[in-house]
Design an enzyme around this catalytic site. Structure first.
Site, PDB file in Angstrom:
ATOM      1  CD  GLU A  25       5.131  -0.358   5.096  1.00 36.18           C
ATOM      2  OE1 GLU A  25       3.954  -0.583   5.408  1.00 36.18           O
ATOM      3  OE2 GLU A  25       5.588   0.794   4.987  1.00 36.18           O
ATOM      4  CB  CYS A  66      -1.093  -7.333   8.126  1.00 32.95           C
ATOM      5  SG  CYS A  66       0.199  -6.080   8.290  1.00 32.95           S
ATOM      6  CB  SER A 109      -0.882   3.525   3.087  1.00 37.71           C
ATOM      7  OG  SER A 109      -1.370   2.679   4.093  1.00 37.71           O
ATOM      8  CD  GLU A 138      -3.665  -7.989  -8.705  1.00 36.83           C
ATOM      9  OE1 GLU A 138      -4.336  -8.622  -9.536  1.00 36.83           O
ATOM     10  OE2 GLU A 138      -3.974  -7.932  -7.503  1.00 36.83           O
ATOM     11  CB  CYS A 156      -8.241  -1.970   1.194  1.00 31.76           C
ATOM     12  SG  CYS A 156      -8.307  -0.245   0.940  1.00 31.76           S
ATOM     13  CG  LEU A 203      -3.814   2.758  14.955  1.00 35.38           C
ATOM     14  CD1 LEU A 203      -2.358   2.850  15.355  1.00 35.38           C
ATOM     15  CD2 LEU A 203      -4.597   3.944  15.540  1.00 35.38           C
ATOM     16  CG  HIS A 204      -5.399  -1.904  10.684  1.00 34.99           C
ATOM     17  ND1 HIS A 204      -6.340  -1.240   9.942  1.00 34.99           N
ATOM     18  CD2 HIS A 204      -4.353  -2.105   9.836  1.00 34.99           C
ATOM     19  CE1 HIS A 204      -5.898  -1.058   8.704  1.00 34.99           C
ATOM     20  NE2 HIS A 204      -4.691  -1.556   8.622  1.00 34.99           N
ATOM     21  CG  ASN A 241     -12.278  -5.060   1.231  1.00 37.13           C
ATOM     22  OD1 ASN A 241     -13.470  -4.810   1.098  1.00 37.13           O
ATOM     23  ND2 ASN A 241     -11.356  -4.112   1.239  1.00 37.13           N
ATOM     24  CB  CYS A 246       3.962  -7.587   1.792  1.00 40.65           C
ATOM     25  SG  CYS A 246       4.168  -6.312   3.057  1.00 40.65           S
ATOM     26  CB  CYS A 271      -4.415   1.933  -5.474  1.00 36.12           C
ATOM     27  SG  CYS A 271      -3.806   0.922  -4.139  1.00 36.12           S
ATOM     28  CB  CYS A 309      -3.151  -7.870   4.573  1.00 38.03           C
ATOM     29  SG  CYS A 309      -2.561  -7.270   2.978  1.00 38.03           S
TER      30      CYS A 309
END
Ligand code: SAH
Ligand code: SF4
Length: 363
Positions: free
Chosen positions: A174, A122, A205, A98, A347, A228-229, A304, A118, A111, A125
């Site tokens: 990533e 995470c 990113s 996407e 995101c 970072l989160h 999200n 991936c 984007c 995500c």
């Protein structure tokens, strides 16, 4: 090379100019044709060989017979009420990824994805729930930009009138786990004779591949965004499991080195706001202590939601309190407005149904 030795179809998209020269030489075409091909492909946006009017008839016939330069095809296009557009693109082998276009008053940001799925997991995500199928090639990464420009009809002669002005590598995957292809693609995106996006309009990113952050500083120098989160290793180990390999301290050292090499840039720290997990005032205070000395801004991303994630978004009050502390320490701390939520384009919501082929189903 004799004609018998020419591979059935040369994929011209994603080649550097030097590679293009070699490829065209194998079709008995003159080296200067590579410059013309680049111009047709990346500046004028055509993939119709017959429209390449400054190539000789025999060169065009060679290209039709022996080369291809298609971008990915649109499987689905969704338009959000807020103007965001999401495409599901299919690549030659049928895998899909996407790509999202986010129009704003002063810019249009694309984007793009760097992988199908991936490898990282995470926990907040949605993309992370899709196993890595494969890396995207440089052609497929550049091809997303070109296919989006096709769909937006955005190949104006005067580049200052473009609607697609910025690129963010924040889609599926990533990017620093697919570094060579990403590097190759971004060199074409930044080349003034290529897609001609200024380096300051491109943001990469990463969830924190420390050695490749250093390579990126040397090779590309695009804007760096760090997912970072969390500000404590125990929390980040859970949210971003890559943290078990590269902890917060070496990650921030890599950011310091990046900033030293690119003193005019600010590192963006992305921080997803998860209710009760990482959104307390003491987290904000620790954050500003940790990033001290790094020219930076902190993007607060309201989580999200997606079904089954187990997390909830922090309240607007908690986000505002967090932002205030970061701002009082002298860092810009915008709260990112989720875009395209109604079409799952925000995101971390991107995902395709591509799955890795099991060995048994291939044989
Ligand atoms: N893999 C790269 C780039 C893609 S993710 C990276 O992790 O940086 C783009 C951004 O969206 C990252 O900051 C990511 O952490 C964030 N993100 C992922 N899932 C999210 C979610 N559900 N809500 C808000 N942000 C999310
Ligand atoms: Fe992969 Fe980035 Fe999602 Fe983590 S946040 S799973 S690195 S796409």
């Amino acid at each position: 090379m004799t004609l018998q030795e020419i591979p059935p179809s040369l994929a011209l998209l994603g080649m550097s100019r030097a590679e293009m020269k070699g490829a065209l030489a194998s079709l008995d075409m003159k080296p200067f044709r590579a410059e013309q091909m680049w111009q047709w492909l990346y500046q004028k946006g055509t993939s119709d060989v017959m429209a390449m009017s400054n190539l000789s008839k025999s060169d065009r016939e060679q290209l039709v017979r022996h080369a291809h330069m298609q971008r990915p095809t649109v499987v689905r296009e969704q338009r959000s009420l807020d103007g965001t557009v999401k495409w599901l693109f299919a690549f030659e082998d049928g895998n899909k990824a996407e790509t999202v276009f986010i129009p704003e008053t002063d810019r249009g940001t694309l984007c793009i994805s760097s992988q199908v799925g991936c490898t990282l997991t995470c926990t907040f995500c949605h993309t992370g729930t899709q196993k890595l199928v494969r890396n995207l090639t440089a052609a497929e990464i550049v091809g997303q930009i070109m296919a989006a420009k096709d769909a937006l009809d955005d190949w104006p002669e005067d580049p200052t009138t473009r609607c697609l002005t910025n690129i963010v590598l924040m889609g599926m995957g990533e990017p620093l786990f697919n570094y060579e292809h990403v590097r190759h693609a971004m060199l074409i995106a930044m080349d003034v004779k290529g897609l001609a996006f200024p380096r300051k309009k491109i943001t990469l990113s990463t969830s924190g591949h420390v050695p490749n952050i250093a390579r990126c500083a040397d090779d590309l120098g695009v804007n760096l965004a760090i997912s970072l989160h969390a500000v404590e290793d125990e929390v980040r180990d859970v949210l971003v499991p890559l943290n078990k390999r590269w902890k917060i301290a070496p990650l921030l050292d890599a950011c310091r080195d990046y900033a030293a090499k690119h003193p005019r840039q600010r590192v963006t720290f992305e921080y997803v706001m998860l209710d009760g997990v990482n959104d307390h005032e003491h987290h904000a205070r620790l954050l500003v202590r940790l990033i001290q000395g790094i020219p930076a801004k902190v993007n607060l991303i309201p989580f999200n939601a997606w079904e089954g994630s187990g997390y909830t978004r922090s309240s607007p009050e908690r986000i505002a309190r967090f932002a205030r502390i970061v701002e009082q320490a002298g860092y810009m701390s915008p709260v990112r407005t989720p875009r395209g939520e109604d079409i799952l384009a925000a995101c971390g919501q991107l995902k395709s149904d591509s799955e890795k082929q099991k060995k048994s189903s291939c044989s």
